[in-house]
Design a protein around this motif. Structure first.
Motif, PDB file in Angstrom:
ATOM      1  N   VAL A  75      -1.000   2.720  24.323  1.00  0.00           N
ATOM      2  CA  VAL A  75      -1.918   2.162  23.418  1.00  0.00           C
ATOM      3  C   VAL A  75      -1.993   2.975  22.298  1.00  0.00           C
ATOM      4  O   VAL A  75      -2.188   2.508  21.005  1.00  0.00           O
ATOM      5  CB  VAL A  75      -3.093   2.245  24.141  1.00  0.00           C
ATOM      6  N   MET A  76      -1.891   4.539  22.420  1.00  0.00           N
ATOM      7  CA  MET A  76      -2.001   5.002  20.871  1.00  0.00           C
ATOM      8  C   MET A  76      -0.691   4.892  20.108  1.00  0.00           C
ATOM      9  O   MET A  76      -1.056   4.698  18.699  1.00  0.00           O
ATOM     10  CB  MET A  76      -1.904   6.576  21.335  1.00  0.00           C
ATOM     11  N   THR A  77       0.300   4.639  20.421  1.00  0.00           N
ATOM     12  CA  THR A  77       1.589   4.283  19.658  1.00  0.00           C
ATOM     13  C   THR A  77       1.179   2.768  18.981  1.00  0.00           C
ATOM     14  O   THR A  77       1.611   2.655  17.880  1.00  0.00           O
ATOM     15  CB  THR A  77       2.849   4.193  20.628  1.00  0.00           C
ATOM     16  N   ASP A  78       0.861   1.891  19.814  1.00  0.00           N
ATOM     17  CA  ASP A  78       0.518   0.568  19.229  1.00  0.00           C
ATOM     18  C   ASP A  78      -0.601   0.641  18.268  1.00  0.00           C
ATOM     19  O   ASP A  78      -0.534  -0.082  17.249  1.00  0.00           O
ATOM     20  CB  ASP A  78      -0.188  -0.410  20.495  1.00  0.00           C
ATOM     21  N   LEU A  79      -1.629   1.466  18.500  1.00  0.00           N
ATOM     22  CA  LEU A  79      -2.516   1.486  17.376  1.00  0.00           C
ATOM     23  C   LEU A  79      -2.133   2.094  16.102  1.00  0.00           C
ATOM     24  O   LEU A  79      -2.535   1.703  15.018  1.00  0.00           O
ATOM     25  CB  LEU A  79      -3.754   2.345  18.001  1.00  0.00           C
ATOM     26  N   THR A  80      -1.215   2.833  16.269  1.00  0.00           N
ATOM     27  CA  THR A  80      -0.645   3.792  15.120  1.00  0.00           C
ATOM     28  C   THR A  80       0.188   2.601  14.236  1.00  0.00           C
ATOM     29  O   THR A  80      -0.099   2.708  12.989  1.00  0.00           O
ATOM     30  CB  THR A  80       0.465   4.851  15.410  1.00  0.00           C
ATOM     31  N   LYS A  81       1.030   2.027  14.940  1.00  0.00           N
ATOM     32  CA  LYS A  81       1.686   0.799  14.380  1.00  0.00           C
ATOM     33  C   LYS A  81       0.732  -0.286  13.525  1.00  0.00           C
ATOM     34  O   LYS A  81       1.118  -0.691  12.627  1.00  0.00           O
ATOM     35  CB  LYS A  81       2.459   0.029  15.308  1.00  0.00           C
ATOM     36  N   LYS A  82      -0.327  -0.700  14.314  1.00  0.00           N
ATOM     37  CA  LYS A  82      -1.302  -1.360  13.686  1.00  0.00           C
ATOM     38  C   LYS A  82      -1.991  -0.779  12.423  1.00  0.00           C
ATOM     39  O   LYS A  82      -2.241  -1.568  11.377  1.00  0.00           O
ATOM     40  CB  LYS A  82      -2.447  -1.722  14.456  1.00  0.00           C
ATOM     41  N   THR A  83      -2.288   0.327  12.387  1.00  0.00           N
ATOM     42  CA  THR A  83      -2.825   1.231  11.280  1.00  0.00           C
ATOM     43  C   THR A  83      -2.063   1.169  10.160  1.00  0.00           C
ATOM     44  O   THR A  83      -2.311   0.730   9.074  1.00  0.00           O
ATOM     45  CB  THR A  83      -3.267   2.576  11.844  1.00  0.00           C
ATOM     46  N   ARG A  84      -0.775   1.442  10.336  1.00  0.00           N
ATOM     47  CA  ARG A  84       0.384   1.494   9.474  1.00  0.00           C
ATOM     48  C   ARG A  84       0.513   0.023   8.551  1.00  0.00           C
ATOM     49  O   ARG A  84       0.459  -0.041   7.721  1.00  0.00           O
ATOM     50  CB  ARG A  84       1.423   2.225   9.904  1.00  0.00           C
ATOM     51  N   SER A  85       0.353  -0.888   9.580  1.00  0.00           N
ATOM     52  CA  SER A  85       0.754  -2.314   9.209  1.00  0.00           C
ATOM     53  C   SER A  85      -0.524  -2.631   8.421  1.00  0.00           C
ATOM     54  O   SER A  85      -0.268  -3.366   7.072  1.00  0.00           O
ATOM     55  CB  SER A  85       0.747  -3.105  10.413  1.00  0.00           C
ATOM     56  N   LEU A  86      -1.765  -2.422   8.720  1.00  0.00           N
ATOM     57  CA  LEU A  86      -2.834  -2.819   7.971  1.00  0.00           C
ATOM     58  C   LEU A  86      -2.925  -1.984   6.515  1.00  0.00           C
ATOM     59  O   LEU A  86      -2.993  -2.660   5.582  1.00  0.00           O
ATOM     60  CB  LEU A  86      -4.305  -2.523   8.777  1.00  0.00           C
ATOM     61  N   THR A  87      -2.346  -1.001   6.489  1.00  0.00           N
ATOM     62  CA  THR A  87      -2.273  -0.236   5.324  1.00  0.00           C
ATOM     63  C   THR A  87      -1.188  -0.861   4.397  1.00  0.00           C
ATOM     64  O   THR A  87      -1.426  -0.833   3.196  1.00  0.00           O
ATOM     65  CB  THR A  87      -1.935   1.386   5.431  1.00  0.00           C
ATOM     66  N   GLU A  88      -0.076  -1.098   4.636  1.00  0.00           N
ATOM     67  CA  GLU A  88       0.944  -2.086   4.104  1.00  0.00           C
ATOM     68  C   GLU A  88       0.440  -3.257   3.476  1.00  0.00           C
ATOM     69  O   GLU A  88       0.762  -3.604   2.537  1.00  0.00           O
ATOM     70  CB  GLU A  88       2.141  -2.134   5.071  1.00  0.00           C
ATOM     71  N   LYS A  89      -0.472  -3.700   4.392  1.00  0.00           N
ATOM     72  CA  LYS A  89      -0.999  -5.126   3.966  1.00  0.00           C
ATOM     73  C   LYS A  89      -1.949  -5.048   2.733  1.00  0.00           C
ATOM     74  O   LYS A  89      -1.916  -5.706   1.839  1.00  0.00           O
ATOM     75  CB  LYS A  89      -1.764  -5.690   5.416  1.00  0.00           C
ATOM     76  N   TYR A  90      -2.661  -3.855   2.757  1.00  0.00           N
ATOM     77  CA  TYR A  90      -3.582  -3.710   1.709  1.00  0.00           C
ATOM     78  C   TYR A  90      -2.935  -3.423   0.468  1.00  0.00           C
ATOM     79  O   TYR A  90      -3.187  -3.731  -0.588  1.00  0.00           O
ATOM     80  CB  TYR A  90      -4.527  -2.463   2.072  1.00  0.00           C
ATOM     81  N   MET A  91      -1.727  -2.444   0.603  1.00  0.00           N
ATOM     82  CA  MET A  91      -0.817  -2.549  -0.474  1.00  0.00           C
ATOM     83  C   MET A  91      -0.246  -3.750  -0.919  1.00  0.00           C
ATOM     84  O   MET A  91      -0.324  -3.812  -2.231  1.00  0.00           O
ATOM     85  CB  MET A  91       0.343  -1.252  -0.246  1.00  0.00           C
ATOM     86  N   ASP A  92       0.013  -4.567  -0.317  1.00  0.00           N
ATOM     87  CA  ASP A  92       0.662  -5.998  -0.620  1.00  0.00           C
ATOM     88  C   ASP A  92      -0.486  -6.599  -1.482  1.00  0.00           C
ATOM     89  O   ASP A  92      -0.338  -7.362  -2.405  1.00  0.00           O
ATOM     90  CB  ASP A  92       1.117  -6.778   0.356  1.00  0.00           C
ATOM     91  N   ILE A  93      -1.654  -6.587  -0.887  1.00  0.00           N
ATOM     92  CA  ILE A  93      -3.092  -7.406  -1.564  1.00  0.00           C
ATOM     93  C   ILE A  93      -3.197  -6.728  -2.765  1.00  0.00           C
ATOM     94  O   ILE A  93      -3.426  -7.769  -3.833  1.00  0.00           O
ATOM     95  CB  ILE A  93      -4.335  -7.264  -0.562  1.00  0.00           C
ATOM     96  N   ILE A  94      -2.974  -5.501  -2.897  1.00  0.00           N
ATOM     97  CA  ILE A  94      -3.542  -5.128  -4.353  1.00  0.00           C
ATOM     98  C   ILE A  94      -2.390  -5.053  -5.417  1.00  0.00           C
ATOM     99  O   ILE A  94      -2.433  -4.591  -6.157  1.00  0.00           O
ATOM    100  CB  ILE A  94      -4.105  -3.725  -4.443  1.00  0.00           C
ATOM    101  N   GLY A  95      -1.087  -5.474  -4.821  1.00  0.00           N
ATOM    102  CA  GLY A  95      -0.005  -5.491  -5.707  1.00  0.00           C
ATOM    103  C   GLY A  95       0.907  -4.190  -5.837  1.00  0.00           C
ATOM    104  O   GLY A  95       1.502  -3.979  -6.883  1.00  0.00           O
ATOM    105  N   VAL A  96       0.746  -3.100  -4.954  1.00  0.00           N
ATOM    106  CA  VAL A  96       1.539  -2.096  -5.021  1.00  0.00           C
ATOM    107  C   VAL A  96       2.360  -1.985  -4.119  1.00  0.00           C
ATOM    108  O   VAL A  96       2.648  -2.235  -2.900  1.00  0.00           O
ATOM    109  CB  VAL A  96       0.481  -0.836  -4.784  1.00  0.00           C
ATOM    110  N   SER A  97       3.704  -1.714  -4.548  1.00  0.00           N
ATOM    111  CA  SER A  97       4.895  -1.867  -3.804  1.00  0.00           C
ATOM    112  C   SER A  97       4.812  -0.193  -2.960  1.00  0.00           C
ATOM    113  O   SER A  97       4.681   0.706  -3.486  1.00  0.00           O
ATOM    114  CB  SER A  97       6.073  -1.871  -4.676  1.00  0.00           C
ATOM    115  N   HIS A  98       5.415  -0.395  -1.830  1.00  0.00           N
ATOM    116  CA  HIS A  98       5.350   0.687  -1.012  1.00  0.00           C
ATOM    117  C   HIS A  98       6.999   1.409  -0.762  1.00  0.00           C
ATOM    118  O   HIS A  98       7.753   0.589  -1.093  1.00  0.00           O
ATOM    119  CB  HIS A  98       4.838   0.574   0.396  1.00  0.00           C
TER     120      HIS A  98
END
Length: 139
Positions: free
Chosen positions: A116-139
């Motif tokens: 569960v903790m590993t899955d939540l970490t992946k989801k957190t990183r995915s959400l952060t990357e999605k936000y970066m995409d929304i604001i137009g910043v490349s990661h």
């Protein structure tokens, strides 16, 4: 002198909790305007239809991930017997385990919590990357 992570087995639960906490901290520092996540649908990673509570948009997921981190760090567990009693899947899955060896039961729960903790970490990183995409910043 060893680093803090080197002291723990790379698959330890404490390390998984630290990784998750770090991912949420990074998410909080990156997402300066969480309101931009409102009405942005979740992706396949979230599997929202399996969850009892709604994770209708990324903003709700953002709040949920922060709340889980706060609960994990404060070690406060709110026991909601109503939710546990109503979750038929949980009750039927655990019934055979109740008569097993306590050590085997502990290992079962430890592996589940690590997962569960590993899955939540992946989801957190995915959400952060999605936000970066929304604001137009490349990661």
């Amino acid at each position: 002198m060893q680093s803090a992570e080197a002291k723990f087995n790379r698959n330890s639960l404490l390390l998984a909790l630290r990784r998750y906490s770090s991912a949420v901290t990074d998410m909080e520092q990156t997402i300066l305007m969480p309101s931009l996540l409102r009405d942005v649908p979740t992706d396949d990673l979230w599997e929202c239809e399996a969850a009892e509570e709604s994770c209708s948009d990324l903003y709700a997921n953002y709040l949920m991930l922060k709340a889980i981190r706060n609960t994990a760090e404060s070690s406060l567990v709110i026991l909601d017997d109503h939710k546990v009693k109503n979750n038929a899947t949980l009750n039927t899955t655990l019934e055979p385990l109740l008569d097993t060896d306590p050590e085997a039961l502990f290992q079962f729960h430890l592996v589940g919590l690590f997962s569960v903790m590993t899955d939540l970490t992946k989801k957190t990183r995915s959400l952060t990357e999605k936000y970066m995409d929304i604001i137009g910043v490349s990661h």
